[in-house]
Design an enzyme around this catalytic site. Sequence first.
Site, mmCIF file in Angstrom:
data_model
loop_
_atom_site.group_PDB
_atom_site.id
_atom_site.type_symbol
_atom_site.label_atom_id
_atom_site.label_comp_id
_atom_site.label_asym_id
_atom_site.label_seq_id
_atom_site.Cartn_x
_atom_site.Cartn_y
_atom_site.Cartn_z
ATOM 1 N N SER A 221 0.831 -1.196 0.000
ATOM 2 C CA SER A 221 0.000 0.000 0.000
ATOM 3 C C SER A 221 0.862 1.240 0.000
ATOM 4 O O SER A 221 2.056 1.197 0.261
ATOM 5 C CB SER A 221 -0.902 0.019 1.239
ATOM 6 O OG SER A 221 -0.099 0.231 2.382
ATOM 7 N N LYS A 222 0.207 2.337 -0.318
ATOM 8 C CA LYS A 222 0.871 3.637 -0.406
ATOM 9 C C LYS A 222 1.602 3.991 0.902
ATOM 10 O O LYS A 222 2.650 4.604 0.875
ATOM 11 C CB LYS A 222 -0.189 4.689 -0.722
ATOM 12 C CG LYS A 222 0.380 6.042 -1.034
ATOM 13 C CD LYS A 222 0.196 6.392 -2.489
ATOM 14 C CE LYS A 222 1.013 7.633 -2.841
ATOM 15 N NZ LYS A 222 1.292 7.766 -4.246
ATOM 16 N N ARG A 223 1.020 3.544 2.007
ATOM 17 C CA ARG A 223 1.630 3.851 3.298
ATOM 18 C C ARG A 223 3.036 3.277 3.412
ATOM 19 O O ARG A 223 3.876 3.762 4.140
ATOM 20 C CB ARG A 223 0.778 3.285 4.433
ATOM 21 C CG ARG A 223 -0.207 4.275 5.004
ATOM 22 C CD ARG A 223 -0.909 3.707 6.227
ATOM 23 N NE ARG A 223 -1.407 2.357 6.021
ATOM 24 C CZ ARG A 223 -1.030 1.308 6.719
ATOM 25 N NH1 ARG A 223 -0.151 1.442 7.681
ATOM 26 N NH2 ARG A 223 -1.539 0.121 6.472
ATOM 27 N N ASP A 231 3.345 6.235 -9.251
ATOM 28 C CA ASP A 231 4.485 6.405 -8.334
ATOM 29 C C ASP A 231 5.781 5.977 -9.018
ATOM 30 O O ASP A 231 6.795 6.675 -8.956
ATOM 31 C CB ASP A 231 4.324 5.530 -7.073
ATOM 32 C CG ASP A 231 3.208 6.013 -6.162
ATOM 33 O OD1 ASP A 231 2.825 7.193 -6.276
ATOM 34 O OD2 ASP A 231 2.728 5.209 -5.332
#
Length: 445
Positions: A221-223, A231
């Site tokens: 995930s982006k986290r 990205d």
Amino acid sequence: MHVGGARTAIYNYLFAKATGGTFYLRIEDTDRKRYNEDALNDLLRDLKWLGLNWDEGPYFQSERLEIYGNAALELIEKGHAYYCFCTEERLQTLEHGYDRHCRDLPPEEAKKRIEAGEKFVIRFKTPLEGTTKFSDLLRGEIETPNKDLDDLVLLKRDKFPTYHLASVVDDHSMQTSHVLRGDEWISSTPKHVLLYNAFGWEAPLFCHLPVILAPGGGKLSKRKGAASVGDFRDLGYLSHALVNFLSLLGWSPGDDREVMSLKEMIDAFSLERIHPKAVAFDEKKLEWMNGMHIRALPDSFFADELKKLYPNCQDESKFLKVAELLKPRLKFTTELASMSKYFFEAPEKCEDEKAKAKYWTEHSIEHIDWVSKELEKIPNEDFCIKNIEAAFMKVCESNGIKLGLLAQPARLVICGVGAGPGLWEIIECIGKNECVYRMGKAKNF
Ligand code: ZN
């Protein structure tokens, strides 16, 4: 577009191309609460950037509402679906899902309530007994007791279909042979199989792909860092490298090849070589693969990029020379701008304090002046790597200086940075007059 979705698209694309099929694009935009035009445009852009050009479509489900509405009515007529008038408030009080409250309403009563303007959804009349079987291409036979499945909604209050109804109707009408999708859909597949049966249609073959895990486990995930196609594009990855890398997260060509072109991937692709186990995303490996794909690109690709960066430079051969020198050192194409700058513009100051502290002495300006005079003596037509090196060696030998104490300060003055390709190559590429000019400004450093 999350890289998990990108990998699903890649497998669909490779499979279609490998088998002479059609890779079509369908936009499932029936959840109006989640509809977002920017997200749609990003998705189309990302697919194009990845090179996954679709043969047909995009088909928009929001433009096919009449088809789904008719399909839902068809199921009601066949006795496989029914109107449900339960309000949101009522449904919220139910603890174990929908209680089939409206399943047995007499059709005449339903008709009256619709005519009176009551809001409704259309639900599937899931069989209460028996089991539903399907064979997943990766996981084999999966059997679900029908009593574990609820009476799913087919058509919502806003007359939009649910994913279940729309995807089944479309997969049938668009002659879909194979459904390759993420394994979060595996629990919905028995419902879809029941729908195919109710319509009297043959179901496509299903292949549920394992998730991509973050390096330390858990979902990517982006986290936890970069997780979307955008990205990685912004970080300077080549689309080919990303497609190659993602294709190998769960599939292998059956030999030890890793760096592959799209054509090679298509030729080697088969569903039999997809592994059902979840795989972890290894960004170090992606970085390595990106380097390999950069090396595989022709020098002219980078020469063209340089041309865009330095429109004022008229020297065509210089672009190619700089491309040759920098290509082996690039990890990301985005580094080209910063790494090439000193080839085209004199540095204004030393940008490498560490190298300066290490190599710059009180004699550096004098040393640079000596070597500058030697370089000037070389006739223009003989200004080549061999003679440039000889000029440096001559100054070192006749003055008893170590090469590093001469070459590194000269590099700082010419390039502004302490690392890069070979200094003789750089000096040859920048040219005699410009180098002598830059060395004359050594005291500014
Ligand atoms: Zn109801």
